[in-house]
Design an enzyme around this catalytic site. Structure first.
Site, PDB file in Angstrom:
ATOM      1  N   ARG A 247      49.098  38.286  45.520  1.00 25.14           N
ATOM      2  CA  ARG A 247      48.186  39.336  45.980  1.00 25.14           C
ATOM      3  C   ARG A 247      46.826  38.739  46.305  1.00 25.14           C
ATOM      4  NH1 ARG A 247      49.645  44.279  41.732  1.00 25.14           N
ATOM      5  NH2 ARG A 247      51.896  44.094  42.037  1.00 25.14           N
ATOM      6  N   ARG A 262      43.199  38.923  36.820  1.00 20.57           N
ATOM      7  CA  ARG A 262      43.402  39.343  38.206  1.00 20.57           C
ATOM      8  C   ARG A 262      43.476  38.079  39.042  1.00 20.57           C
ATOM      9  NH1 ARG A 262      42.527  44.257  40.382  1.00 20.57           N
ATOM     10  NH2 ARG A 262      41.425  44.966  38.544  1.00 20.57           N
ATOM     11  N   GLU A 334      45.242  48.136  32.077  1.00 20.01           N
ATOM     12  CA  GLU A 334      46.562  48.356  32.663  1.00 20.01           C
ATOM     13  C   GLU A 334      47.420  47.099  32.568  1.00 20.01           C
ATOM     14  OE1 GLU A 334      46.564  49.311  36.847  1.00 20.01           O
ATOM     15  OE2 GLU A 334      48.665  48.690  36.964  1.00 20.01           O
ATOM     16  N   SER A 337      53.029  49.594  35.163  1.00 15.67           N
ATOM     17  CA  SER A 337      52.987  50.748  36.028  1.00 15.67           C
ATOM     18  C   SER A 337      54.420  51.242  36.189  1.00 15.67           C
ATOM     19  CB  SER A 337      52.402  50.346  37.374  1.00 15.67           C
ATOM     20  OG  SER A 337      52.117  51.494  38.119  1.00 15.67           O
ATOM     21  N   ARG A 376      49.267  39.260  32.059  1.00 20.63           N
ATOM     22  CA  ARG A 376      48.549  40.269  31.285  1.00 20.63           C
ATOM     23  C   ARG A 376      49.120  40.429  29.892  1.00 20.63           C
ATOM     24  NH1 ARG A 376      46.267  44.776  35.599  1.00 20.63           N
ATOM     25  NH2 ARG A 376      45.119  43.226  36.799  1.00 20.63           N
TER      26      ARG A 376
END
Length: 411
Positions: A247, A262, A334, A337, A376
RNA sequence: GGAGAGGUGGCCGAGUGGUUGAAGGCGACAGUCUUGAAAACUGUUAUAUCCGAAAGGGUAUCGCGAGUUCGAAUCUCGCCCUCUCCGCCA
């Protein structure tokens, strides 16, 4: 892709739905206008063609004249179809009626908090401090660029332990382990309803090969069944895919710039289900349940969020997030998801199933959920399992795979 | 990278210009038969889209796109993909 007939027959429902997601309801009217135009032209073209087919060798001149008209109409129709498609792709999936209203992530709703937050009699450290030389982003900047990282030693071991835990947990439920491609064609991304991901410049694109790097194995597991017709009795079909994800994190400048929270590249185990429409809400809860099961095994405290209309994904009908407690940051972040996209993706990819009793073909429902976003999870484990001495213990559920009870952290 | 072969319905497979949406087979479904099943026999069995309340009708689709022709699965061109052999290679 949204159902064309839903827009035609129930435009108000669609207008309302996409407004709740903070998209322009004018898209619906733009669509209807083009569609009406398309239908009129299509009708005329069909009639002309029917006429054209009746000619034999004796009426060449007349046939030629009709043929030219058909060609003109076809050009018009093809232009309208492109335009209609362009508008259609801008229209998001409409959310379930009971999705909480909200403009952005600040209005997501906490459904429940589970697990005991660890009580430290000292000031908890953040994961980068704890990881020491097991995480190196400085050299990664030289080698790659910012938002990359090296993960070393027992943290690398921990990654594979997490993969093993996910596999051992999920396989008994019928999830088929898979290692999917990490590059996909543009039309596959569009079929998956990922145009926003592409438009935002969030996907890495390989120009020479006309391929995108996946941002999640969702992007290549979903299309595994494209153009397929599945038999009802084989549903639900569940996959757990392991892949590296890529990403750009465009638009997140200045956010979480340090460390590996991130990054441009991370590994993830993903769950993906193909379900009958009438079962998909239940399947959605089931996937959420598996996420909670795995966090439970790791004894990590978390909260489950109902994502509000303004924050949910473009293709989502309903979305939950799971946020894990990070003592070093003093907040929930987070880590997982979980989305039900209904038939939004299966329309784009042409995935159907045959209803056993009637033989009818219907679009299937697709769902995706994080098993472990590994980077994460490493962060969560580091911060939750730290000791006063600055050591990090290995969660019990992973000890057998890691081969030790405490991480070796070179200082 | 070099050479060759090929892409037809859920699957296999025929089909080189004229009711071919497409023979035949397999599979699937329904019926007959059977206590039940199998076998056998009979029948049904693509999708999308438009018009229509429906019945029904129109149109498109033989890898994709363009072209030739009154007419294309069939001829021409471009592209994509797959397979085989050789080379290279984790």
């Amino acid at each position: 892709m949204i159902d064309i007939n839903l827009i035609r027959e129930n435009p108000d429902k669609v207008r309302k739905g996409i407004e709740r997601k903070h998209y322009d309801a004018g898209l619906v009217d733009a669509f209807l206008k083009i569609d009406a135009d398309w239908r009129a032209n299509k009708q005329e073209a069909d009639e002309l063609r029917a006429k054209q087919k009746t000619f034999g060798p004796e009426s060449r001149d007349e046939a030629k004249a009709v043929k030219e008209k058909v060609a003109e109409k076809e050009a018009v129709i093809s232009g309208l179809e492109k335009e209609r498609q362009r508008v259609l792709e801008q229209i998001p999936n409409i959310p379930a009626d009971d999705v909480p209203e909200g403009k952005d992530d600040s209005e997501n709703v906490v459904l429940r908090q589970v697990g005991e937050r660890p009580q430290f009699d000292f000031e908890p450290k953040d994961y980068l401090t704890l990881a020491g030389r097991l995480i190196d982003t400085e050299q990664a900047v030289k080698v790659a660029s910012s938002r990359f990282g090296y993960i070393f030693g027992d943290l690398a071991r921990l990654e594979f332990a997490l993969v093993k835990l996910a596999m051992d947990t999920l396989e008994p439920y019928g999830f088929v382990p898979t290692i999917p491609p990490v590059m996909v064609k543009p039309e596959v991304m569009r079929g998956m309803g990922k145009q926003k991901f592409l438009e935002a410049g969030d996907a890495f694109y390989l120009q020479d090969d006309n391929l995108y790097l996946v941002g999640s194995s969702e992007h290549s597991i979903g299309p595994f069944h494209m153009d397929n017709i599945l038999e009802e009795e084989t549903l639900p079909r569940r996959y757990m895919g392991f892949s590296t994800c890529f990403r750009r994190e465009a638009g997140s400048y200045g956010k979480d710039t340090k460390g590996i929270l991130r990054v441009h590249q991370f590994d993830k185990v993903e769950m993906f289900s193909f379900s009958k429409p009438e079962d998909s809400e239940e399947e959605h809860k089931f996937l959420l349940g598996r996420e909670e099961e795995m966090l439970g095994k790791l004894k990590l405290p978390y909260q489950v969020m109902a994502i509000c209309t303004g924050d949910m994904g473009f293709g989502d009908y309903r979305q939950f997030d799971v946020e894990t407690w990070l003592p070093g940051q003093g907040k929930y972040r987070e880590t997982m998801s979980c989305s039900n996209t209904g038939d939004f993706q299966s329309r784009g990819l042409n995935i159907k199933y045959r209803v056993k009793s009637t033989g009818e073909l219907k679009y299937i429902h697709t769902l995706n959920a994080t098993a472990f976003a590994i980077g994460r999870m490493l962060i969560a484990i580091l911060e939750n399992y730290q000791t006063k001495a600055g050591d990090v213990l290995v969660p019990e559920a992973l000890q057998a795979f890691v081969g030790k009870e405490k991480l070796s952290i070179p200082k």
